[in-house]
Design a protein around this motif. Sequence first.
Motif, PDB file in Angstrom:
ATOM      1  N   PRO A 352       0.816  -1.225   0.000  1.00 13.20           N
ATOM      2  CA  PRO A 352       0.000   0.000   0.000  1.00 13.20           C
ATOM      3  C   PRO A 352       0.850   1.276   0.000  1.00 13.20           C
ATOM      4  O   PRO A 352       0.483   2.277  -0.629  1.00 13.20           O
ATOM      5  CB  PRO A 352      -0.823  -0.134   1.283  1.00 13.20           C
ATOM      6  N   GLU A 353       2.005   1.257   0.716  1.00 14.99           N
ATOM      7  CA  GLU A 353       2.901   2.418   0.711  1.00 14.99           C
ATOM      8  C   GLU A 353       3.446   2.682  -0.695  1.00 14.99           C
ATOM      9  O   GLU A 353       3.529   3.840  -1.129  1.00 14.99           O
ATOM     10  CB  GLU A 353       4.090   2.182   1.635  1.00 14.99           C
ATOM     11  N   TYR A 354       3.824   1.592  -1.394  1.00  7.19           N
ATOM     12  CA  TYR A 354       4.357   1.757  -2.750  1.00  7.19           C
ATOM     13  C   TYR A 354       3.306   2.412  -3.652  1.00  7.19           C
ATOM     14  O   TYR A 354       3.597   3.340  -4.405  1.00  7.19           O
ATOM     15  CB  TYR A 354       4.744   0.409  -3.354  1.00  7.19           C
ATOM     16  N   TYR A 362      -4.766   3.613  -2.270  1.00  7.54           N
ATOM     17  CA  TYR A 362      -4.791   2.157  -2.412  1.00  7.54           C
ATOM     18  C   TYR A 362      -6.107   1.539  -1.942  1.00  7.54           C
ATOM     19  O   TYR A 362      -6.670   0.650  -2.588  1.00  7.54           O
ATOM     20  CB  TYR A 362      -3.620   1.550  -1.632  1.00  7.54           C
ATOM     21  N   GLY A 363      -6.615   1.998  -0.804  1.00  8.54           N
ATOM     22  CA  GLY A 363      -7.814   1.391  -0.224  1.00  8.54           C
ATOM     23  C   GLY A 363      -9.069   1.554  -1.054  1.00  8.54           C
ATOM     24  O   GLY A 363     -10.073   0.872  -0.801  1.00  8.54           O
ATOM     25  N   ASP A 386       1.504  -9.579  10.422  1.00 10.12           N
ATOM     26  CA  ASP A 386       0.464  -8.555  10.290  1.00 10.12           C
ATOM     27  C   ASP A 386       0.686  -7.729   9.019  1.00 10.12           C
ATOM     28  O   ASP A 386       1.828  -7.390   8.663  1.00 10.12           O
ATOM     29  CB  ASP A 386       0.475  -7.626  11.499  1.00 10.12           C
ATOM     30  N   ALA A 387      -0.400  -7.398   8.356  1.00  9.03           N
ATOM     31  CA  ALA A 387      -0.352  -6.549   7.163  1.00  9.03           C
ATOM     32  C   ALA A 387      -1.440  -5.485   7.295  1.00  9.03           C
ATOM     33  O   ALA A 387      -2.524  -5.770   7.812  1.00  9.03           O
ATOM     34  CB  ALA A 387      -0.571  -7.380   5.910  1.00  9.03           C
ATOM     35  N   PRO A 388      -1.181  -4.263   6.835  1.00  6.69           N
ATOM     36  CA  PRO A 388      -2.159  -3.190   7.006  1.00  6.69           C
ATOM     37  C   PRO A 388      -3.388  -3.331   6.122  1.00  6.69           C
ATOM     38  O   PRO A 388      -4.473  -2.862   6.486  1.00  6.69           O
ATOM     39  CB  PRO A 388      -1.364  -1.926   6.647  1.00  6.69           C
ATOM     40  N   GLN A 389      -3.199  -3.944   4.946  1.00  5.05           N
ATOM     41  CA  GLN A 389      -4.291  -4.091   3.985  1.00  5.05           C
ATOM     42  C   GLN A 389      -4.099  -5.408   3.241  1.00  5.05           C
ATOM     43  O   GLN A 389      -2.984  -5.917   3.120  1.00  5.05           O
ATOM     44  CB  GLN A 389      -4.273  -2.933   2.961  1.00  5.05           C
ATOM     45  N   PRO A 390      -5.184  -5.987   2.707  1.00  7.39           N
ATOM     46  CA  PRO A 390      -5.016  -7.161   1.839  1.00  7.39           C
ATOM     47  C   PRO A 390      -4.485  -6.724   0.477  1.00  7.39           C
ATOM     48  O   PRO A 390      -4.735  -5.593   0.035  1.00  7.39           O
ATOM     49  CB  PRO A 390      -6.442  -7.709   1.723  1.00  7.39           C
ATOM     50  N   VAL A 391      -3.734  -7.609  -0.177  1.00  5.16           N
ATOM     51  CA  VAL A 391      -3.166  -7.301  -1.487  1.00  5.16           C
ATOM     52  C   VAL A 391      -3.490  -8.444  -2.461  1.00  5.16           C
ATOM     53  O   VAL A 391      -3.154  -9.595  -2.173  1.00  5.16           O
ATOM     54  CB  VAL A 391      -1.636  -7.110  -1.417  1.00  5.16           C
ATOM     55  N   PRO A 392      -4.132  -8.166  -3.586  1.00  6.31           N
ATOM     56  CA  PRO A 392      -4.367  -9.219  -4.580  1.00  6.31           C
ATOM     57  C   PRO A 392      -3.040  -9.792  -5.090  1.00  6.31           C
ATOM     58  O   PRO A 392      -2.091  -9.056  -5.350  1.00  6.31           O
ATOM     59  CB  PRO A 392      -5.115  -8.480  -5.700  1.00  6.31           C
ATOM     60  N   ASP A 393      -2.976 -11.117  -5.230  1.00  3.12           N
ATOM     61  CA  ASP A 393      -1.733 -11.769  -5.656  1.00  3.12           C
ATOM     62  C   ASP A 393      -1.219 -11.236  -6.984  1.00  3.12           C
ATOM     63  O   ASP A 393      -0.009 -11.155  -7.204  1.00  3.12           O
ATOM     64  CB  ASP A 393      -1.957 -13.282  -5.791  1.00  3.12           C
TER      65      ASP A 393
END
Length: 476
Positions: A352-354, A362-363, A386-393
């Motif tokens: 999300p930072e990138y 991003y959200g 822990d991750a701040p947000q889910p990311v699609p593969d």
Amino acid sequence: MATKPIIIRLKQSSEQIVGDITRVVGLMPARFLAEIINVLDLEANPRNSHLGSVTDDIERSIMNDEATCGQKLFPLKSKGILIATSSFERLDRNRYSLVFDDLSIEGILDGGHNTLAIGRYILDQAEDAAQKPRPRKKDVSLWSGFKKTWNACRPDIADYLKRISDDKGGLRAEGIGTLDFDVPVELLLPTNPDDQECLEVFRSSLLEICDARNNNVQLTAGTKGNKEGLFDTLKHLFEEKDPIFAKTISWKTNDGGKIDSRNLIALAWIPLSLTTWAKGPDAIIDAPKPQNIYSGKGTCLERYLDLMRDPHISTSNTNGTEKELKDLQVESALEVATDLPRLFDLIYARFPEYYNHFGGSYGKISAVKGLQNAAGKYATPFYGNDAPQPVPDGFIYPLVFGLRACMRHDKKTNKVVWKVDPDAFVESPEFEEAAAKFCGLIRQTEYDPQKVGKGAYSYSSAETNIELALVHYPEV
């Protein structure tokens, strides 16, 4: 570039419509396969076809059918061939004219071993009819060698097919097969080829269909490969790297591990693709396409097994039932590969930072919203951090592949090694800048993870951005 049209005929055919895809099922006289082989290779097939016990069994079934005057059982013994194309024309007498526009996804999707076995049978019979020696098995043992030999013998094959039409009895009297058997065939076609939206759905579905069709084969092949000891080195390297993580890996069907070993083997092809066994004049196997690490894990597994079974790479143990890795170059690549799940998770957590680096949000991406949950708690795929947000593969795999720019084949030691400390680099401002530039591709593909993950350009773009970042990285 589109292929020239080929015409096939199906007997006892029927059509089934599933949304934007039409499936045609029927029996194809074997002689039509010759023209298919003339035009197609196996780029779209998720498995690397080669001669072995499977193809030997197929040829025995063919010879039994050719020898009998009674019921022909080959169509009941074989799964046949799955062919897909977005460009076609229905002709009279149950014939179809097929043109293949994109050979990376269209063509023979499943049944590569059937194609190779039947093709070799046709080739042998053609050379018998021409009173020439049959090709040596070692020259046609892999598809690439078979196709080269086939092309060299096409005049003999054409003469043989003409004799089948003109003088079938004469060939039988000489003990030569006459292709008097049928091949089960499935055609996948767009339901409405004139509708652009239908075509896009059809084409985007083909890779997923490929992988799913081979799912049971993948599980069986993986379990068999585990029994042969073909994963042992990778297992031991993971155990040395991180014993706790190693216990979470599932190396065979239903062994309880939560991490599917196919995901790790797919990632392993990133460093394996740099070995001389997968590139250059000494190559013994073609590395899977970069996008296969995301959407074609079955391809990655099959080619890994083919590589590890090669006598250049492994030797049989004393009882001959298991293989032992002997090649240090491959072992070094697998050692590099044990770092990739950890790096995957680092990139996942910071993604999300990138994306927001240049002012993105991003959200608000719909594919991200679809993965969000009410609890707002998310974890990285491999280590469960822990991750701040889910990311699609589909967003992650190209960037992980891009880390290949941080690897090299050291000619002095003949090993694949990291150029830099990968963890430090992934957490550096230089990598963040490269990843942020890559994220521009997400906007260009309408924020669709499937398009990003399955697009060849995504992988080359990520690798190029990381190569440029390394120029400015102080450790290089």
